[in-house]
Design a protein around this motif. Structure first.
Motif, PDB file in Angstrom:
ATOM      1  N   VAL A  14       0.838  -1.202   0.000  1.00 18.91           N
ATOM      2  CA  VAL A  14       0.000   0.000   0.000  1.00 18.91           C
ATOM      3  C   VAL A  14       0.869   1.246   0.000  1.00 18.91           C
ATOM      4  O   VAL A  14       0.632   2.194  -0.778  1.00 18.91           O
ATOM      5  CB  VAL A  14      -0.947   0.007   1.218  1.00 18.91           C
ATOM      6  CG1 VAL A  14      -1.632   1.369   1.361  1.00 18.91           C
ATOM      7  CG2 VAL A  14      -1.988  -1.088   1.097  1.00 18.91           C
ATOM      8  N   TYR A  15       1.903   1.251   0.829  1.00 24.43           N
ATOM      9  CA  TYR A  15       2.781   2.424   0.895  1.00 24.43           C
ATOM     10  C   TYR A  15       3.516   2.643  -0.424  1.00 24.43           C
ATOM     11  O   TYR A  15       3.718   3.790  -0.843  1.00 24.43           O
ATOM     12  CB  TYR A  15       3.776   2.287   2.050  1.00 24.43           C
ATOM     13  CG  TYR A  15       3.178   2.636   3.396  1.00 24.43           C
ATOM     14  CD1 TYR A  15       2.680   3.915   3.643  1.00 24.43           C
ATOM     15  CD2 TYR A  15       3.105   1.690   4.419  1.00 24.43           C
ATOM     16  CE1 TYR A  15       2.127   4.245   4.882  1.00 24.43           C
ATOM     17  CE2 TYR A  15       2.558   2.015   5.652  1.00 24.43           C
ATOM     18  CZ  TYR A  15       2.064   3.289   5.874  1.00 24.43           C
ATOM     19  OH  TYR A  15       1.519   3.613   7.098  1.00 24.43           O
ATOM     20  N   ARG A  16       3.915   1.562  -1.104  1.00 20.66           N
ATOM     21  CA  ARG A  16       4.571   1.720  -2.409  1.00 20.66           C
ATOM     22  C   ARG A  16       3.616   2.345  -3.425  1.00 20.66           C
ATOM     23  O   ARG A  16       3.997   3.251  -4.178  1.00 20.66           O
ATOM     24  CB  ARG A  16       5.087   0.367  -2.906  1.00 20.66           C
ATOM     25  CG  ARG A  16       6.361  -0.110  -2.220  1.00 20.66           C
ATOM     26  CD  ARG A  16       7.028  -1.228  -3.002  1.00 20.66           C
ATOM     27  NE  ARG A  16       6.204  -2.433  -3.031  1.00 20.66           N
ATOM     28  CZ  ARG A  16       6.239  -3.394  -2.107  1.00 20.66           C
ATOM     29  NH1 ARG A  16       7.054  -3.284  -1.072  1.00 20.66           N
ATOM     30  NH2 ARG A  16       5.464  -4.463  -2.220  1.00 20.66           N
ATOM     31  N   LEU A  17       2.372   1.871  -3.440  1.00 24.99           N
ATOM     32  CA  LEU A  17       1.380   2.441  -4.354  1.00 24.99           C
ATOM     33  C   LEU A  17       1.102   3.902  -4.014  1.00 24.99           C
ATOM     34  O   LEU A  17       1.008   4.760  -4.912  1.00 24.99           O
ATOM     35  CB  LEU A  17       0.076   1.639  -4.286  1.00 24.99           C
ATOM     36  CG  LEU A  17       0.060   0.266  -4.954  1.00 24.99           C
ATOM     37  CD1 LEU A  17      -1.193  -0.497  -4.569  1.00 24.99           C
ATOM     38  CD2 LEU A  17       0.146   0.407  -6.478  1.00 24.99           C
ATOM     39  N   LEU A  18       0.975   4.184  -2.728  1.00 22.72           N
ATOM     40  CA  LEU A  18       0.711   5.560  -2.307  1.00 22.72           C
ATOM     41  C   LEU A  18       1.861   6.488  -2.703  1.00 22.72           C
ATOM     42  O   LEU A  18       1.631   7.623  -3.149  1.00 22.72           O
ATOM     43  CB  LEU A  18       0.491   5.619  -0.794  1.00 22.72           C
ATOM     44  CG  LEU A  18      -0.870   5.103  -0.306  1.00 22.72           C
ATOM     45  CD1 LEU A  18      -0.862   4.943   1.210  1.00 22.72           C
ATOM     46  CD2 LEU A  18      -1.987   6.047  -0.735  1.00 22.72           C
ATOM     47  N   GLN A  19       3.085   6.008  -2.558  1.00 24.47           N
ATOM     48  CA  GLN A  19       4.243   6.823  -2.931  1.00 24.47           C
ATOM     49  C   GLN A  19       4.188   7.192  -4.412  1.00 24.47           C
ATOM     50  O   GLN A  19       4.445   8.344  -4.797  1.00 24.47           O
ATOM     51  CB  GLN A  19       5.531   6.050  -2.619  1.00 24.47           C
ATOM     52  CG  GLN A  19       6.805   6.855  -2.861  1.00 24.47           C
ATOM     53  CD  GLN A  19       8.047   6.065  -2.469  1.00 24.47           C
ATOM     54  OE1 GLN A  19       8.021   4.843  -2.388  1.00 24.47           O
ATOM     55  NE2 GLN A  19       9.141   6.767  -2.229  1.00 24.47           N
TER      56      GLN A  19
END
Length: 267
Positions: free
Chosen positions: A46-51
């Motif tokens: 999720v954090y990779r996508l959000l970044q």
């Protein structure tokens, strides 16, 4: 599967769009944990996508609230969609006239492929629109008068393919949820030239829709009206006549707009 595999890339794109849907659901935005739970995706992913989405400005990090909201690029997409679906001023006028003549909330929807997009709505405090039928609404063809017009223009195989992709969710207890019942309903629409929807999309609202066609008889979209069920049953016949006239006027207006230099258009 390697990160450069096209299928892996497609999966990432699908997850990114699903993430945007989650962020859009709540006016406050969503936390990374909210997104992880809703999509069943591990937090690191999720954090990779959000970044990525923050970098592209499709998502904004609301640091003080520890949430993520829709970014400003989404607004530009909305603006572009309104331009592409743009409703000529002459069509807007015809929809306003339909609202006044039918004494009902009035809608104009266009068909883009097998999608229905509400392009223009005219209502009033006395005759409010159905929520959430605003610009860009595109959902539940089996449960809306707009959608029944579109589906009635398809052959049996096309309808089956559409339903396989979109399903037939029960929006209310009155929603048609079987292909056989829908086939009977579409046969009535073809015979009568008007689609009827009685509290199948939301309780407390019923609709009529009529097709808007081009010079070759191809269906471009439809016009519709919505009323409270008691008013609908009492006034259906009179409103049907007004609706057919409006569909004809909108069709002529669209043909005229296509034959003229580009003029002002609005969503």
């Amino acid at each position: 599967m390697s990160p450069t595999d096209p299928q892996s890339g497609m999966a990432s794109v699908q997850k990114a769009f699903a993430l945007l849907d989650v962020v859009a659901r709540d006016p406050r935005g969503a936390t990374a944990k909210d997104i992880s739970t809703a999509l069943d995706i591990p937090l690191p992913s999720v954090y990779r996508l959000l970044q990525t989405l923050v970098a592209s400005e499709h998502v904004v990090h609301l640091r003080d609230e520890r949430r993520y909201g829709l970014g400003y690029k989404v607004h530009s997409l909305d603006t572009s969609l309104r331009q592409q679906v743009g409703t000529p001023v002459s069509v807007q006028r015809a929809v306003r006239e339909l609202h006044a003549a039918a004494d009902a909330a009035a809608y104009f929807a266009v068909y883009r492929g097998d999608a229905i997009v509400v392009a223009h709505v005219v209502d009033s405090p006395r005759r409010p629109r159905i929520e959430p039928m605003d610009f860009g609404f595109a959902d539940a063809a089996h449960a809306t008068a707009f959608g029944k017009i579109l589906l009635s223009r398809m052959d049996e195989d096309e309808v089956a393919e559409y339903l396989e992709r979109h399903g037939m969710a029960a929006m209310t207890e009155r929603t048609i949820t079987t292909p056989a019942a829908l086939a009977d309903e579409l046969a009535r629409v073809r015979a009568e030239g008007v689609a009827v929807e009685r509290e199948e999309f939301v309780p407390g609202a019923s609709c009529l829709a009529a097709p808007v066609v081009d010079a070759a008889g191809r269906t471009l979209g439809s016009v519709a009206v919505s009323l409270r069920p008691p008013d609908f049953e009492r006034r259906r016949r009179a409103v049907s006549s007004v609706l057919r006239d409006a569909a004809d006027r909108v069709g002529r207006a669209l043909r005229a707009a296509e034959g003229c230099p580009a003029g002002p258009r609005a969503g």
